[in-house]
Every structure is written in C-alpha cells, then in structure tokens.
Design a protein around this motif. Structure first.
Motif, PDB file in Angstrom:
ATOM      1  N   TYR A 102      94.134 133.725  44.376  1.00  0.00           N
ATOM      2  CA  TYR A 102      94.060 135.163  44.114  1.00  0.00           C
ATOM      3  C   TYR A 102      94.773 135.935  45.220  1.00  0.00           C
ATOM      4  CZ  TYR A 102      90.275 134.337  40.711  1.00  0.00           C
ATOM      5  OH  TYR A 102      89.525 133.912  39.644  1.00  0.00           O
ATOM      6  N   ASN A 155      95.947 136.741  40.014  1.00  0.00           N
ATOM      7  CA  ASN A 155      95.588 135.324  40.139  1.00  0.00           C
ATOM      8  C   ASN A 155      96.592 134.471  39.378  1.00  0.00           C
ATOM      9  OD1 ASN A 155      94.235 133.747  37.647  1.00  0.00           O
ATOM     10  ND2 ASN A 155      93.795 135.952  37.408  1.00  0.00           N
ATOM     11  N   TYR A 201     101.922 134.929  39.262  1.00  0.00           N
ATOM     12  CA  TYR A 201     100.610 135.547  39.132  1.00  0.00           C
ATOM     13  C   TYR A 201     100.586 136.540  37.977  1.00  0.00           C
ATOM     14  CZ  TYR A 201      99.626 133.749  43.815  1.00  0.00           C
ATOM     15  OH  TYR A 201      99.424 132.928  44.897  1.00  0.00           O
TER      16      TYR A 201
END
Length: 417
Positions: free
Chosen positions: A212, A268, A242
């Motif tokens: 993350y 994430n 991401y």
C-alpha cells in the motif's frame, strides 16, 4: 436470455462487484442493469450482468456506502471513495504483523498514528534535524536523517527497511511530499528541481514495492494547474502497478480537535479495495479547543513539557485580545496569527514565519504543548530543538489520530477476503 445458466440474485451481483446491495438496486432502478422480476424478486441473467460490467467497468471499484458520504466533505470534484467504518477498531486496536515506513516523516505524526493503529513502524526519513531528534526521542524504531535526493541516504533507508522485513513485504509506505515544483509547458506538465523530492519518492516506491501507499498533502494540491497535478500523481502511481483512490479528509472527523483538511491518496497493488475511513464524528460533536487545552491555562511554564508562554509587549497583548475568534491579527496574513475558536474545533494549526495561532482566552499565542494537543499528539510526546523549531515541527505534522484512522482503514482493506 440464456436458459442454461442460472439467474443471478442482487446479492450475487453485489458480491461480484464488491458493492452494497443498495448500490446494485440503484443500478437496476436507473435502468443501467437489466433484470427480470420473478415472484416479485429481481433476477439478473449472466448476459445482462456482463453487458453491465463491460459498459460500466468503473463500477467494479465503486465504493461501499459511498451514498453516505458526509455532506461537509462533499466538493465539486467527484471522487470514487470507498468509505469503511473503523469505529469497531478505534478504541482498542490490537497489534498486527502489518508494517509501515514513512518518507518526509517530520516529527513522526504519521508513524505514531500507524503505531496506534496496530502497525509496526520500521523506519522514517527526513532532512529536518530537530524533527529527527524529536522522532528518535519518542519513537523506538530507526530514523534516517538526511536528504532524500542523496543516493547514499536513499540506499540507507531502503536497506534499513529491507533488513527489518527479512524477506517479508512492506505493508505501507507513506509520505507527505512537497509539490511546489509542478508547472506547465504548453499542454505538458513539467517539474523543476524542487520536485526531485517527488521523483525520489517514486524511486523508493519502485524499489521497496510496498503493498500500500499513503500520500498526504495540502488540499490546495487539488486545484494546482486546474487538477492536472493530481491527475499526474495518480497516473505516476498507477504506472508502478497500483490502483489509486483519493479524496479529502478532515482531521476533526477523527477526534483531532482541529479543522484540518488534507488530500489523502491511498493505493494498493494486491488487488484490494482502497478504503478511506468513514468519519467518526459529526461537526456538531467535534472535540473543541476548550476541551483540548483548557486545563493548560492553570499549568505554569514548564520547558520539560514544551509549555512555555510567549512574553508579549502590553500593546501586543491588547491587540491580540481584540482579535475575534477565527480572524487574523493581520489582514494580509490570513493563515497566520489566527485566533482559535474556543467552543469549536480549532482552525488549522500552523507555524508561518513566526505567526502561530492566538489563544482564545488569554492575550498570547498558544504554547508548543497547546499546539501539540490541538494536533492530537499525546502529552508524553516531547519536542526537541528551540521553541521556534518545535512549532515548525508541530505545524507541519500529520495529526496522529488522522494517521491512525487511515491505518485502521488499511487494516480493513488488508483483512477483507
């Protein structure tokens, strides 16, 4: 209709899309998702579901409960927000195996917040000498003091984090990066040398490969170059693999006695939903300045707890006393020398070239400890350096309780099957 395949229920669609039942019903009622009523109950064919999915692909990341977005957070910009309720974890979050590390760490507000959320912080990095001293005094994990643009410093930070991970993935890498170095050249965004800091953050993300990313910045970033800067940041993070969600959070919604709005990017790369924490308080129930610092009026000056009043001249005291709550001493410095409201959450706490917030009751600026209280730092957190350096540290900090809320939202995301 393909009679060979069973019809889907609303609950089946909700599970497939990872959205609420209410959201699915809304799409049916709008006509976007075709259904057939059988015995008064909606049923959806596989073909109609696939057509809806292809046409409205963006709905696959639609928020759960986004229809409950707080009115005081709504803006002209439309965000795709996945709100999650963190109230069940707030009071006593248990320690986890999740890890964090923070760039542009300052005095440690983000690290402390993630620690309060049950994460194990591994390392911080910042160039500010006095902030580093405060960080190391109060937090037990390593802190690297130095310039992120230095290859040696970057390598030291990356090595320190990887050594502690011992082969495991880093859960969260956070950073509140400077953003002054964006400008336009024709239709293209260019970056000057000031923005090498932003590029270095991307380099470290690429090297550490965290699960993350949390990026925090001032709300004004949203309007920079008419939104092009925000869009570039999103695209740059997406280019690293991401998925990204972004919105503005108000620290006062999470028990911080201060109205402090910050843009929060959450990303994430492990195929999870990016959750932002749903507010825990409504504006009518915010923690007030009075509740946060009233008791300190009776506490004598004490350098050991960062509580030393500024000694003003008599004429300055008169001027400070006359400033209305929420207003500034100087017309041309609206963001500094502003008087906090006593019976509301404080205005944004900051240190601006010596201009700090004015106490609502006494004719003086607030002390370092009062600043720390309004930023939600606990009283055991002691700040190092001169008084002016302490104020800069606190004014620039991420409120720990805001960081805690973000950390708990990531826990919800991480634990979701």
């Amino acid at each position: 209709m393909d009679n060979n395949k069973p019809l889907l229920r609303i609950s089946d669609i909700a599970e497939k899309l990872n959205v609420s039942l209410k959201t699915v019903r809304r799409h049916i009622h709008s006509g976007k998702l075709q259904s057939t009523k059988i015995g008064g109950v909606h049923r959806i064919s596989e073909a109609d579901y696939l057509q809806f999915l292809n046409t409205f692909k963006s709905e696959t990341i639609e928020k759960q409960g986004a229809e409950k977005q707080p009115k005081h957070l709504k803006s002209k910009k439309t965000d795709t927000i996945n709100w999650t309720d963190i109230s069940d974890l707030w009071d006593t979050p248990k320690a986890t195996q999740l890890t964090s590390a923070d760039l542009f760490s300052g005095t440690g507000g983000m690290a402390l917040g993630f620690q309060l959320a049950g994460f194990t912080p591994l390392c911080g990095l910042d160039w500010f000498k006095e902030a580093g001293e405060s960080y190391r005094k109060n937090l037990k994990h390593p802190h690297i003091e130095g310039d992120i643009t230095s290859n040696a410093i970057k390598k030291e930070f990356i090595y320190t984090v990887k050594q502690q991970l011992n082969g495991k993935p880093l859960t969260v890498l956070s950073g509140g990066f400077p953003c002054q170095g964006f400008s336009m050249s024709g239709s293209r965004i260019v970056e000057d040398e000031r923005n090498s800091l932003y590029k270095d953050m991307l380099d470290i993300i690429s090297e550490l490969n965290p699960e993350y990313i949390v990026a925090e910045n001032v709300k004004g970033l949203r309007s920079m170059l008419k939104g092009k800067v925000e869009n570039k940041i999103i695209k740059d993070i997406e280019a690293l693999g991401y998925n990204v969600n972004v919105t503005v959070l108000n620290a006062a919604d999470y028990y911080v006695p201060q109205k402090r709005e910050r843009i929060i990017f959450i990303a994430n790369k492990i195929n999870k939903t990016n959750y932002h924490p749903a507010p825990l308080l409504e504006p009518a129930t915010y923690i007030t300045t009075k509740e946060a610092i009233k008791d300190l009026i009776k506490v004598k000056d004490n350098p050991s707890i960062n509580h030393v009043r500024t000694k003003h001249r008599e004429d300055m005291k008169t001027r400070l006393a006359a400033v209305p709550e929420g207003k500034s001493l100087y017309d041309n410095y609206s963001d500094s020398w502003k008087k906090c409201s006593w019976n509301e959450a404080s205005c944004t706490i900051k240190e601006n070239h010596g201009g700090v917030n004015i106490h609502p009751i006494e004719p003086r600026v607030i002390t370092v400890r009062e600043m720390a209280r309004l930023q939600s730092f606990p009283d055991w957190f002691i700040f190092e350096g001169s008084k002016s350096k302490q104020m800069v540290q606190i004014g620039n900090a991420v409120p720990p309780l805001l960081a805690k809320a973000i950390g708990l939202a990531i826990r919800k995301s991480y634990d979701e099957k």
